[in-house]
Motif scaffolding. Structure first.
Motif, short mmCIF file in Angstrom:
data_model
loop_
_atom_site.label_atom_id
_atom_site.label_comp_id
_atom_site.label_asym_id
_atom_site.label_seq_id
_atom_site.Cartn_x
_atom_site.Cartn_y
_atom_site.Cartn_z
N PHE A 285 0.56 -1.27 -0.34
CA PHE A 285 0.11 0.31 0.03
C PHE A 285 0.91 0.89 0.43
O PHE A 285 0.22 2.08 -0.76
CB PHE A 285 -1.38 0.63 1.25
CG PHE A 285 -1.74 1.12 1.30
CD1 PHE A 285 -2.73 1.57 0.84
CD2 PHE A 285 -1.25 2.41 2.08
CE1 PHE A 285 -3.63 2.42 0.97
CE2 PHE A 285 -1.87 3.34 2.33
CZ PHE A 285 -2.80 3.57 1.85
N PHE A 288 2.35 1.85 -3.64
CA PHE A 288 1.07 1.95 -4.18
C PHE A 288 1.54 3.66 -4.13
O PHE A 288 1.33 4.39 -5.09
CB PHE A 288 0.23 1.43 -4.05
CG PHE A 288 -0.89 2.18 -4.53
CD1 PHE A 288 -1.00 0.46 -6.20
CD2 PHE A 288 -0.96 2.63 -4.63
CE1 PHE A 288 -2.14 1.02 -6.97
CE2 PHE A 288 -2.78 2.61 -5.95
CZ PHE A 288 -3.02 2.03 -6.96
N ILE A 289 1.21 3.99 -2.69
CA ILE A 289 0.81 5.44 -3.72
C ILE A 289 2.38 5.93 -2.84
O ILE A 289 2.39 7.65 -3.06
CB ILE A 289 -0.02 6.55 -1.97
CG1 ILE A 289 0.62 5.84 -0.32
CG2 ILE A 289 -1.07 5.38 -2.07
CD1 ILE A 289 0.17 6.49 1.20
N ILE A 304 2.56 -2.05 -9.70
CA ILE A 304 0.95 -2.59 -9.21
C ILE A 304 0.43 -0.68 -9.73
O ILE A 304 -0.46 -0.88 -10.58
CB ILE A 304 0.30 -2.75 -8.79
CG1 ILE A 304 0.27 -4.21 -7.93
CG2 ILE A 304 -1.27 -2.80 -9.07
CD1 ILE A 304 0.19 -5.22 -7.28
N SER A 308 -1.18 0.02 -13.14
CA SER A 308 -1.99 0.00 -13.36
C SER A 308 -3.39 1.79 -13.87
O SER A 308 -3.84 1.73 -14.29
CB SER A 308 -2.97 0.22 -11.88
OG SER A 308 -2.13 1.31 -11.52
N ILE A 311 -3.23 0.13 -17.32
CA ILE A 311 -4.50 -1.62 -17.89
C ILE A 311 -5.11 -2.19 -19.06
O ILE A 311 -4.70 -3.19 -19.23
CB ILE A 311 -4.89 -1.61 -16.56
CG1 ILE A 311 -5.63 -3.33 -16.29
CG2 ILE A 311 -6.34 -0.82 -16.87
CD1 ILE A 311 -5.04 -3.80 -14.83
N ILE B 176 -5.08 -3.69 -3.84
CA ILE B 176 -4.76 -3.28 -5.07
C ILE B 176 -4.43 -3.90 -6.03
O ILE B 176 -3.51 -4.09 -7.07
CB ILE B 176 -3.13 -2.71 -4.33
CG1 ILE B 176 -2.47 -3.57 -3.72
CG2 ILE B 176 -2.94 -1.27 -3.45
CD1 ILE B 176 -0.74 -3.16 -2.99
N PRO B 180 -7.24 -3.54 -10.46
CA PRO B 180 -6.85 -4.13 -11.64
C PRO B 180 -7.29 -5.29 -11.77
O PRO B 180 -7.53 -5.15 -13.39
CB PRO B 180 -4.88 -3.56 -11.17
CG PRO B 180 -4.54 -3.14 -9.84
CD PRO B 180 -5.95 -3.69 -8.61
N SER B 196 -13.06 3.58 -15.26
CA SER B 196 -13.29 4.64 -14.39
C SER B 196 -13.90 5.47 -14.77
O SER B 196 -15.19 5.43 -15.22
CB SER B 196 -11.69 5.06 -15.04
OG SER B 196 -11.64 4.89 -16.34
N PHE B 278 -7.62 6.06 -0.69
CA PHE B 278 -6.81 6.16 -1.46
C PHE B 278 -6.48 5.64 -2.78
O PHE B 278 -6.46 5.86 -3.48
CB PHE B 278 -5.22 5.99 -0.39
CG PHE B 278 -5.74 7.79 0.82
CD1 PHE B 278 -7.25 8.39 0.91
CD2 PHE B 278 -4.96 7.38 1.66
CE1 PHE B 278 -6.67 8.93 2.34
CE2 PHE B 278 -5.28 8.02 3.21
CZ PHE B 278 -5.85 8.53 3.25
N VAL B 279 -6.51 3.94 -2.85
CA VAL B 279 -5.89 3.25 -2.98
C VAL B 279 -7.13 3.19 -4.10
O VAL B 279 -7.17 3.11 -5.45
CB VAL B 279 -5.28 2.07 -2.80
CG1 VAL B 279 -5.07 0.87 -3.94
CG2 VAL B 279 -4.17 2.14 -1.90
N LYS B 282 -7.03 6.07 -6.63
CA LYS B 282 -6.54 6.20 -7.71
C LYS B 282 -6.51 5.18 -8.67
O LYS B 282 -6.43 5.04 -9.69
CB LYS B 282 -4.92 5.93 -7.32
CG LYS B 282 -4.00 6.28 -8.08
CD LYS B 282 -2.25 6.61 -6.94
CE LYS B 282 -0.94 6.56 -8.14
NZ LYS B 282 0.07 6.21 -7.52
N VAL B 283 -7.27 3.79 -8.60
CA VAL B 283 -6.70 2.31 -9.25
C VAL B 283 -7.71 2.87 -10.30
O VAL B 283 -7.79 3.31 -11.71
CB VAL B 283 -6.78 1.41 -8.76
CG1 VAL B 283 -7.78 0.90 -9.91
CG2 VAL B 283 -6.00 0.85 -8.11
#
Lengths: 352, 337
Positions: A285, A288-289, A304, A308, A311, B176, B180, B196, B278-279, B282-283
Motif C-alpha cells: 500500500f 503504491f501511493i 501495480i 494500473s 491497464i 491494490i 486492477p 473508470s 486512497f488506493v 487512484k486505480v
C-alpha cells in the motif's frame, strides 16, 4: 485431530514392552505443535510456496540476465508472444489494430521504462519477504515487552500504559504512518553528515528505503500484541508455578523471562503469523501511493501502481505483480491458519 | 451510563486534538514548504508569500491561529463575497437582522491552488470518498455476514468449506490487487462495467467491491467463529428445548449476541475502508478526497493536509464512538466503569 486422539488411546498398557517410549516422553509441546503443523495440508502448501519465494528472492540475480533498474529504450512496453495470447485484448503489431510490440527476450514483458518485469517481480519478492519477517519481529519485540511489563507490574503503571494503548488504538494509524513516511523521506535526506538522521538515511538508502517502512510498520502495529501479552501475563501471574518461583526468591526479571515468556509465546506467535499478510499489504500500500521503497527499487505495490495506469493497453504490467502479491499473501494466510491450529489447539477447537 | 458516554466523548475529543497537534507539528517539520519549487522563487516573493500565509510566525502561534479559525464561530451580517481565506463549512442563517449568519469551520485557503479554499476541496471531493466508503462497507457486510452465518449453521459441510475458502481468498487479496484485476477482467475483457470515472451506479460497483471484498472475508470469519460459540451456549439449548423453530432461535436468540464481536470491528473496518479509498480512487480514477490527502502531503500544502487529516480522523473516531454505543445496546452487561 482424530489421528492424534487415536494415538493416545492406543498407548500400550503399563508393563508391556514399549519401544520408542523414551521418544514419546521427551516429546515437548513444540514437537507436538510441529507434528500438528505437518498434518495440516493447506499450511504445508503455504509453507512450500513461501520457501519457493524465499529461494527465488535469494537467488534472484541468478534467475535473470537483467538487473531491475536496467532500462532498454528500444524495448519499452513490449510483451512476449505467450503473454499476448493469454490476454485476449492485447493485440500484437501486425494484427488489425495491433499496438503491442512483440519481444520474446523478456519472459513477462517490459514496463513503460523498458525494464524487465520478471526481474523486477523476483527482486520485489525481497522487499515483501523482508517486511513479512521484520514486521512481526518489531511488533513482537515492542508489543511483548510493553504488554509483559504492563501486566506484570500492574497497578497504576498498568493502567497508564493501557490507556496509552487505547489512545493509539483509536488513533487513525494509517494517516499517521503516511505523514511519518513523508517526514522520514524528506527530512532525513537533507540531514547533515555525522548526525543520527544522516546515518539512518544511509542505512535506509542501502536497503532501498526499507528501513523507514520497518519503523513505520513497527510503530503502528505493536498494540495488538501488547494487549494480548498483557492479558496472558495477568492470568499467568496468579498461577502456582509463578508463585512458587517467587517464594524461592527468583528475581522478577527471571520470572518474566524464564517462566512467563515461554508460556505466552504460543498465542503471540499465532497472532503475529496471522498478521503477516497485513504487513505485506501495508508495504504494498505504501509503495503504491509512492511513500514506500525508493525507486528504482522494485516493490510489487509500486509496480501495480505504475502498471494500473496502462491497464487497458498493457495489463501484464499490473496483473503479474498483483498475482505475485496475491500468491504470497495467500501462502502466508494458509501458513498462519496452520500455525494457529498447531500452536493454539484450544483456540482452533472453537473454530472447528 | 452517562458517565460512560461522557468519557468516550472526551476520549474522542482528545484523540482529535492529539491528531491535530501531531499532524501540525509533523508536517511543519517536513523539509521544504508549499512554495519550494525546483526553480527557486526570488527571495522577496518568498518572503511576501510567507508573510501572507503567516508562515513566519512561531509554530505554536500558527497552530493556535489555525485552530481558532477552525473552531471559533464567527457572526457576519450582510451579503458575503467568496474568499478563499474566509470560507466556512457550516453557514447557518439566523432569523434576526438581515443576513445575519453564523459561520463555523474555516479550513483556510489551499496553499498550492490559489483559487480554492480547503473547504471548497472538501465539499467537492469528500462526498466521493464517503460514498465509496459506505458502499464498500455495505458490500463487506452483505457478503461477509451471511457467508459466516451459513458457514456456522452448516458447520463442516461443503457450504462451510466453500465460504471459508472464499474468506481466505478475500483476506489474501487487498484492494491494490483486486482493483486492477477486476478492472481488467470485468472492465476491459468482458466490458460489463466502465473501468473508470465517477457518477453513475455502474461506476461505483467495481471500486466498492474491490475495497469491500477483503473486509467481507474478515467479517465472514468473525461471524462464523462468534456464532459457533453462541450456538453452544445453554440458553440456545433452552430455546430449542422450548420448541422454537431453528430459524427463530438463530435470528432472535443467537444472532444478537453473535453480532457483538462483529459490531466491534465495524469501527476499525470503516476506518480501514475510508483510508483504503486512497488506493481505490487512484486505480479507478475517482475524484475523491484521498487523492488530495496524498498530493497535499507531497506538495506541503499545509492547510489541505490539516483539513483532510482532521476530517478523516473525525470520521474514524466517530465510527469508533458509534461502535461503543452499539456495543452497549447489544450487550447490556457491559460495565460502565
Amino acid at each position: 485431530m482424530t489421528a492424534e486422539t487415536s494415538e493416545h488411546v492406543t498407548q500400550p498398557l503399563p508393563g508391556t514392552v514399549q519401544l520408542g517410549k523414551e521418544i514419546e516422553r521427551s516429546r515437548g509441546p513444540w514437537v507436538d505443535a510441529g507434528r500438528r503443523l505437518i498434518r495440516h495440508r493447506a499450511a504445508i502448501v503455504g509453507l512450500v510456496v513461501i520457501i519457493a519465494f524465499i529461494l527465488i528472492a535469494i537467488f534472484a540475480p541468478r534467475l535473470t540476465s537483467y538487473t531491475y533498474e536496467e532500462q532498454n529504450y528500444l524495448a519499452v512496453n513490449t510483451a512476449p508472444k505467450w503473454v499476448i495470447d493469454v490476454f485476449p485484448k492485447m493485440k500484437a503489431t501486425g494484427e488489425e489494430m495491433g499496438y503491442v510490440r512483440v519481444n520474446n527476450d523478456y519472459l513477462l514483458g517490459t514496463d513503460a521504462l523498458g525494464r524487465d518485469l520478471w526481474t523486477r517481480i523476483i527482486f520485489g519478492a525481497r522487499i515483501s519477504l523482508a517486511v513479512a519477517f521484520i514486521g512481526p519481529l518489531t511488533s513482537l519485540l515492542v508489543g511483548t515487552v510493553f504488554g509483559m511489563v504492563s501486566g506484570y507490574v500492574g497497578g497504576r503503571v498498568d493502567n497508564f500504559m493501557m490507556r496509552f494503548v487505547d489512545i493509539m488504538y483509536a488513533f487513525p494509524t494509517l494517516l499517521l504512518i503516511i505523514l511519518m513516511m513523508a517526514f522520514f523521506r524528506a527530512s532525513f535526506t537533507q540531514s547533515e553528515v555525522g548526525t543520527l538522521a544522516y546515518r539512518l538515511n544511509k542505512i535506509d538508502a542501502a536497503f532501498g528505503g526499507m528501513l523507514f517502512i520497518f519503523i513505520g510498520v513497527g510503530i503502528t502495529s505493536w498494540m495488538d500484541t501488547a494487549r494480548l501479552a498483557r492479558g496472558q501475563v495477568l492470568s499467568l501471574r496468579e498461577k502456582e508455578f509463578v508463585e512458587a518461583a517467587r517464594s524461592i526468591g527468583v528475581r522478577d526479571t527471571a520470572i518474566i523471562f524464564r517462566h512467563v515468556l515461554p508460556n505466552i509465546m504460543g498465542p503471540v506467535i499465532v497472532r503475529e503469523s496471522l498478521a503477516i499478510p497485513r504487513y505485506i499489504s501495508l508495504e504494498a500500500f505504501l509503495s503504491f501511493i509512492g511513500l514506500g521503497v525508493n525507486p528504482p527499487t522494485p516493490s510489487w505495490g509500486s509496480m501495480i501502481s505504475e502498471g494500473s495506469q496502462a491497464i487497458k493497453s498493457y495489463p501484464n504490467q499490473a496483473i503479474f505483480p498483483a498475482l505475485a502479491l496475491f500468491l504470497m499473501m495467500f501462502a502466508f494466510n494458509f501458513l498462519g491458519d496452520g500455525l494457529r491450529d498447531a500452536l493454539d489447539p484450544r483456540a482452533s477447537e472453537a473454530n472447528k | 451510563m452517562v458517565q460512560y458516554f461522557t468519557r468516550s466523548l472526551l476520549g474522542l475529543l482528545f484523540v482529535i486534538f492529539a491528531v491535530s497537534v501531531i499532524t501540525f507539528f509533523l508536517m511543519h517539520q517536513i523539509p521544504g514548504g508549499p512554495f519550494a519549487r525546483e526553480k527557486k522563487l526570488p527571495q522577496t516573493i518568498l518572503d511576501n508569500l510567507n508573510a501572507k500565509y503567516k508562515l513566519d510566525d512561531p509554530i505554536w502561534k500558527q497552530y493556535v491561529d489555525y485552530m481558532s479559525d477552525l473552531l471559533v464561530p464567527t457572526i457576519t451580517t450582510g451579503p458575503k463575497k467568496f474568499s478563499v481565506t474566509d470560507d466556512h463549512l457550516f453557514n447557518v442563517k439566523l432569523p434576526v437582522g438581515d443576513e445575519t449568519t453564523v459561520r463555523w469551520m474555516n479550513f483556510g485557503p489551499s496553499y498550492t491552488d490559489r483559487t480554492r479554499s480547503v473547504n471548497g476541496i472538501i465539499q467537492k471531493h469528500l462526498p466521493v470518498s464517503f460514498k465509496l466508503g459506505v458502499a464498500s462497507m455495505l458490500v463487506a457486510m452483505v457478503i461477509g455476514i451471511p457467508l459466516g452465518t451459513i458457514a456456522a449453521l452448516r458447520k463442516n459441510s461443503t457450504a462451510d468449506y466453500f465460504s471459508m475458502s472464499v474468506a481466505i481468498l478475500g483476506v489474501s487479496i487487498p484492494a491494490i490487487v483486486l482493483g486492477p484485476l477486476l478492472q481488467y477482467v470485468i472492465g476491459v475483457e468482458l466490458g460489463w462495467l466502465p473501468t473508470s470515472g465517477w457518477g453513475s451506479f455502474e461506476q461505483l460497483i467495481m471500486p466498492a467491491v474491490s475495497l469491500g471484498f477483503a473486509q467481507s472475508a474478515l467479517l465472514a470469519r468473525l461471524t462464523r467463529a462468534s456464532l459457533l460459540q453462541v450456538l453452544n451456549e445453554d440458553y440456545i439449548r433452552t430455546a430449542r428445548a422450548k420448541g422454537l423453530h431453528g430459524s427463530q432461535v438463530v435470528v432472535i436468540h443467537a444472532m444478537k449476541n453473535a453480532m457483538i464481536p462483529v459490531v466491534t470491528v465495524l469501527g476499525p473496518l470503516f476506518a480501514a475502508l475510508l483510508t483504503g479509498t486512497f488506493v481505490t480512487e487512484k486505480v479507478f480514477g475517482l475524484p475523491g478526497l484521498g487523492q488530495y490527502f496524498i498530493i497535499s502531503i507531497n506538495q506541503r500544502d499545509y492547510a489541505t493536509i490539516m483539513g483532510t487529516t482532521l476530517l478523516f480522523a473525525f470520521f474514524i473516531v466517530v465510527a469508533n464512538f458509534i461502535v461503543d454505543l452499539t456495543y452497549v445496546w447489544l450487550d447490556p452487561r457491559i460495565r460502565f466503569d
